[in-house]
Design an enzyme around this catalytic site. Structure first.
Site: not given
Length: 199
Positions: A13, A18, A74, A158, A185-186
């Site tokens: 990335s 991120k 992603d 984000g 979520h990560r």
């Protein structure tokens, strides 16, 4: 697939936020990690139609380019009332300058046009691990919640300033980063990854 002991890993990335989150998640495992930007690896064009397809593209490109194991992510925001948009185009909605205030404003306008006051949404993250030869395995995590406007908080990146998880009252940008790392979520995708690959 298991990561061999002493293996180095490239995070596929060029997104600093991120990379920072992934480095924090990997820190307890003592793995030597480099970012794709650090190694001068190009960003492949994201031509996939799902989070998994794009994660695989990025992981494989970095793994083959660096001849190392590569971990790609992603991820994005899927808004129910917008048929899952921005979804895989989450970063692109922020434009070439990656200005997420533009993207959040766009979402707010589209929801206002539809008369949706409290939109359901989810953050999705798909992690893909590629071997140096290009063999890939994926792990997906999600966190569900709703959107609130105007954006609040400065701690995330984000779409974090508009996302409130179901059991919370603060946005992801208002909570402590360590708390976000534990519930995001990560983090959920990473839990699956660590059990399968590092466990």
């Amino acid at each position: 697939m298991k990561l061999p002991e002493g293996a180095s890993l490239v995070v596929a990335s060029h997104n600093a936020g991120k990379v920072r989150e992934i480095l924090a998640l990997l820190a307890p495992f003592g793995i030597a990690v480099k970012g794709a930007g650090e190694l001068g690896l190009p960003e492949p064009e994201e031509t996939g139609l799902t989070f998994a397809e794009n994660a695989i593209l990025k992981a494989r490109a970095s793994a083959l380019g660096a001849k190392m194991y590569a971990l790609a992510d992603d991820s994005g925001l899927a808004v129910e009332a917008l048929n899952g948009d921005p979804g895989i185009y989450s970063a692109r909605w922020a434009g070439p300058t990656k200005d997420f205030s533009i993207a959040m404003g766009k979402i707010e306008s589209l929801l206002a046009e539809k008369g949706v006051a409290k939109a359901r949404a989810k953050f999705v993250c798909c992690l893909a691990l590629s071997t140096p030869e290009g063999e890939v395995e994926t792990f997906q995590g999600e966190v569900h919640g709703h959107l609130e406007f105007p954006p609040r908080g400065t701690r995330g990146f984000g779409y974090d300033p508009i996302f409130v998880a179901d059991w919370m009252s603060e946005t992801f940008a208002e909570i402590d980063p360590a708390q976000k790392h534990a519930i995001s979520h990560r983090a959920k995708a990473f839990e699956l990854f660590s059990k399968a690959v590092l466990g």
